[in-house]
Design a protein around this motif. Structure first.
Motif, mmCIF file in Angstrom:
data_model
loop_
_atom_site.group_PDB
_atom_site.id
_atom_site.type_symbol
_atom_site.label_atom_id
_atom_site.label_comp_id
_atom_site.label_asym_id
_atom_site.label_seq_id
_atom_site.Cartn_x
_atom_site.Cartn_y
_atom_site.Cartn_z
ATOM 1 N N VAL A 28 0.845 -1.195 0.000
ATOM 2 C CA VAL A 28 0.000 0.000 0.000
ATOM 3 C C VAL A 28 0.882 1.249 0.000
ATOM 4 O O VAL A 28 1.925 1.268 0.654
ATOM 5 C CB VAL A 28 -0.938 0.014 1.227
ATOM 6 C CG1 VAL A 28 -1.868 1.222 1.198
ATOM 7 C CG2 VAL A 28 -1.739 -1.278 1.299
ATOM 8 N N SER A 29 0.458 2.284 -0.722
ATOM 9 C CA SER A 29 1.202 3.542 -0.742
ATOM 10 C C SER A 29 1.274 4.130 0.668
ATOM 11 O O SER A 29 0.299 4.083 1.430
ATOM 12 C CB SER A 29 0.528 4.540 -1.683
ATOM 13 O OG SER A 29 0.534 4.055 -3.008
ATOM 14 N N ILE A 30 2.427 4.691 1.011
ATOM 15 C CA ILE A 30 2.650 5.203 2.365
ATOM 16 C C ILE A 30 1.651 6.293 2.719
ATOM 17 O O ILE A 30 1.127 6.338 3.847
ATOM 18 C CB ILE A 30 4.099 5.704 2.504
ATOM 19 C CG1 ILE A 30 5.060 4.498 2.542
ATOM 20 C CG2 ILE A 30 4.282 6.552 3.758
ATOM 21 C CD1 ILE A 30 6.531 4.856 2.576
ATOM 22 N N SER A 31 1.343 7.192 1.782
ATOM 23 C CA SER A 31 0.387 8.272 2.079
ATOM 24 C C SER A 31 -0.997 7.725 2.392
ATOM 25 O O SER A 31 -1.720 8.279 3.235
ATOM 26 C CB SER A 31 0.317 9.257 0.913
ATOM 27 O OG SER A 31 -0.052 8.598 -0.285
ATOM 28 N N ILE A 32 -1.389 6.639 1.732
ATOM 29 C CA ILE A 32 -2.702 6.019 1.999
ATOM 30 C C ILE A 32 -2.703 5.384 3.384
ATOM 31 O O ILE A 32 -3.703 5.461 4.120
ATOM 32 C CB ILE A 32 -3.038 4.967 0.918
ATOM 33 C CG1 ILE A 32 -3.144 5.628 -0.466
ATOM 34 C CG2 ILE A 32 -4.334 4.243 1.252
ATOM 35 C CD1 ILE A 32 -4.236 6.675 -0.576
ATOM 36 N N LEU A 33 -1.597 4.769 3.769
ATOM 37 C CA LEU A 33 -1.497 4.195 5.113
ATOM 38 C C LEU A 33 -1.624 5.278 6.182
ATOM 39 O O LEU A 33 -2.349 5.113 7.172
ATOM 40 C CB LEU A 33 -0.155 3.477 5.282
ATOM 41 C CG LEU A 33 -0.003 2.108 4.618
ATOM 42 C CD1 LEU A 33 1.428 1.620 4.755
ATOM 43 C CD2 LEU A 33 -0.969 1.101 5.221
ATOM 44 N N LEU A 209 -1.555 5.566 -6.702
ATOM 45 C CA LEU A 209 -1.535 5.222 -5.282
ATOM 46 C C LEU A 209 -2.170 3.856 -5.084
ATOM 47 O O LEU A 209 -3.302 3.617 -5.523
ATOM 48 C CB LEU A 209 -2.278 6.282 -4.469
ATOM 49 C CG LEU A 209 -1.704 7.703 -4.532
ATOM 50 C CD1 LEU A 209 -2.551 8.651 -3.696
ATOM 51 C CD2 LEU A 209 -0.254 7.729 -4.074
ATOM 52 N N ASN A 210 -1.432 2.982 -4.441
ATOM 53 C CA ASN A 210 -1.945 1.638 -4.170
ATOM 54 C C ASN A 210 -2.805 1.651 -2.915
ATOM 55 O O ASN A 210 -2.346 2.071 -1.847
ATOM 56 C CB ASN A 210 -0.786 0.656 -3.996
ATOM 57 C CG ASN A 210 0.041 0.523 -5.257
ATOM 58 O OD1 ASN A 210 -0.494 0.509 -6.360
ATOM 59 N ND2 ASN A 210 1.359 0.435 -5.103
ATOM 60 N N THR A 211 -4.048 1.227 -3.045
ATOM 61 C CA THR A 211 -4.976 1.193 -1.918
ATOM 62 C C THR A 211 -5.080 -0.232 -1.377
ATOM 63 O O THR A 211 -4.857 -1.194 -2.114
ATOM 64 C CB THR A 211 -6.359 1.700 -2.339
ATOM 65 O OG1 THR A 211 -6.821 0.923 -3.462
ATOM 66 C CG2 THR A 211 -6.300 3.168 -2.751
ATOM 67 N N PRO A 212 -5.410 -0.394 -0.106
ATOM 68 C CA PRO A 212 -5.498 -1.744 0.468
ATOM 69 C C PRO A 212 -6.738 -2.490 -0.018
ATOM 70 O O PRO A 212 -7.821 -1.913 -0.140
ATOM 71 C CB PRO A 212 -5.581 -1.466 1.972
ATOM 72 C CG PRO A 212 -6.134 -0.090 2.088
ATOM 73 C CD PRO A 212 -5.644 0.661 0.889
ATOM 74 N N ARG A 213 -6.561 -3.759 -0.276
ATOM 75 C CA ARG A 213 -7.667 -4.605 -0.727
ATOM 76 C C ARG A 213 -7.587 -5.957 -0.043
ATOM 77 O O ARG A 213 -6.501 -6.443 0.270
ATOM 78 C CB ARG A 213 -7.622 -4.793 -2.251
ATOM 79 C CG ARG A 213 -7.791 -3.504 -3.040
ATOM 80 C CD ARG A 213 -7.604 -3.715 -4.511
ATOM 81 N NE ARG A 213 -7.669 -2.457 -5.255
ATOM 82 C CZ ARG A 213 -7.431 -2.325 -6.547
ATOM 83 N NH1 ARG A 213 -7.090 -3.381 -7.262
ATOM 84 N NH2 ARG A 213 -7.515 -1.142 -7.131
ATOM 85 N N GLY A 214 -8.750 -6.561 0.161
ATOM 86 C CA GLY A 214 -8.813 -7.906 0.719
ATOM 87 C C GLY A 214 -8.158 -8.014 2.079
ATOM 88 O O GLY A 214 -8.398 -7.205 2.983
ATOM 89 N N LYS A 215 -7.269 -8.994 2.214
ATOM 90 C CA LYS A 215 -6.607 -9.230 3.494
ATOM 91 C C LYS A 215 -5.722 -8.047 3.894
ATOM 92 O O LYS A 215 -5.563 -7.760 5.089
ATOM 93 C CB LYS A 215 -5.770 -10.502 3.423
ATOM 94 C CG LYS A 215 -6.590 -11.785 3.293
ATOM 95 C CD LYS A 215 -5.684 -13.007 3.244
ATOM 96 C CE LYS A 215 -6.509 -14.287 3.140
ATOM 97 N NZ LYS A 215 -5.646 -15.501 3.073
ATOM 98 N N VAL A 216 -5.157 -7.361 2.908
ATOM 99 C CA VAL A 216 -4.301 -6.214 3.209
ATOM 100 C C VAL A 216 -5.119 -5.097 3.854
ATOM 101 O O VAL A 216 -4.652 -4.405 4.766
ATOM 102 C CB VAL A 216 -3.587 -5.704 1.941
ATOM 103 C CG1 VAL A 216 -2.754 -4.465 2.247
ATOM 104 C CG2 VAL A 216 -2.692 -6.796 1.362
#
Length: 289
Positions: A28-33, A209-216
């Motif tokens: 996941v992208s750090i900014s999204i976290l 930006l990679n967003t969290p999905r599923g188990k992540v």
């Protein structure tokens, strides 16, 4: 419950949260976290203030330094998550934990009393960080990290610590004027505003930006929840005369992060690194006493 127990509980929460961040920062992208962490903590504090009706009162200086501490909060998390993403956790987390002695040094420069024990604490912590940034003499006990890689991770951890200590210094200034909980709320509110601006800017620049999905996504929620729980436990332990005891208990968080990454993520840790993590923990305890 005593302050030291609350501090240890906070250390467990934040230690596990940082170990989870070692996994989530790979996906996941750090900014999204950071957005997830700040959103949840701001929401939780807002609900609390709805029941207590203890909203921060206007005070120009307190709001100004709270805004500064909120921005620094985002910078600190960006440094921390980048250090954890690179690894190893056994270098990143102890280096980041040196914020306590940096805060002691800042307060000393601002005119607060300074003791020989605190001077020894600073030497122990930074000596330990230097030793952690050296390659292991038993390469089979952990991945073959180069000296440059380890030094960069340690520097990111120290950058985290410096930013956190500066943020906490500003937060102490705000707390002296409007109280700890209102100051904390303003810190989180301005941090949330800052990360929203950052994410908007990144999207405008066309960054993916990679967003969290599923188990992540579940891991990100757990990470954010644990971070908020750590904050709550530390504040509970810091009430009354428990500030020093809570700080001493909290000094264990880097060891807990390393142990969690070792047990859960299977990240190997060279035996000598445990010694230097203990040295850093001892330094933090001295700085807090």
């Amino acid at each position: 419950m005593s302050g030291i127990i609350w501090g240890l509980l906070a250390a467990v929460f934040v230690g596990v949260s940082d170990a989870v961040a070692r996994a989530t920062t790979q996906k996941v992208s750090i900014s999204i976290l950071i957005l997830a962490v700040m959103s949840l903590s701001t929401l939780g504090l807002s609900v609390l203030f709805m029941f207590t009706d203890n909203w921060p009162r206007w005070h120009a200086y307190a709001w100004a330094v709270s805004a500064a501490s909120g921005v620094l909060n985002i910078v600190a998390l960006m440094f921390l998550y980048k250090a954890l993403e690179r690894g190893p956790v056994a270098v990143a987390s102890p280096a980041a934990s040196s914020f306590t002695v940096m805060l002691v040094a800042m307060n000393a420069l601002a005119g607060q009393p300074f003791s020989w024990a605190q001077g020894l604490a600073i030497a122990l912590v930074f000596g330990g960080v230097i030793m952690l940034s050296r390659p292991s003499k038993t390469p089979a006990s952990e991945p073959d990290y180069s000296a440059t890689w380890l030094r960069t991770t340690a520097l990111l951890g120290l950058a985290t610590a410096f930013t956190v200590s500066l943020r906490m210094f500003f937060a102490q200034e705000a707390s002296a004027e409007i109280g700890p909980m209102p100051a904390l709320y303003l810190n989180r509110m301005f941090a949330l505003i800052s990360v929203l601006i950052l994410v908007a800017w990144q999207l405008q620049q066309g960054q993916k930006l990679n967003t969290p999905r599923g188990k992540v996504a579940a891991l990100v929620f757990a990470q954010a929840t644990l971070e908020v729980a750590a904050l709550w436990a530390f504040l509970m332990g810091s009430q009354g005369d428990g500030r020093i005891a809570a700080s001493i208990g909290f000094a264990a968080f880097s060891a807990i992060t390393t142990i969690t990454a070792w047990l859960w993520l299977g990240e190997k840790v060279a035996p000598a690194r445990w010694i230097w993590i203990a040295v850093i923990g001892l330094g933090i305890i001295l700085a807090s006493s």
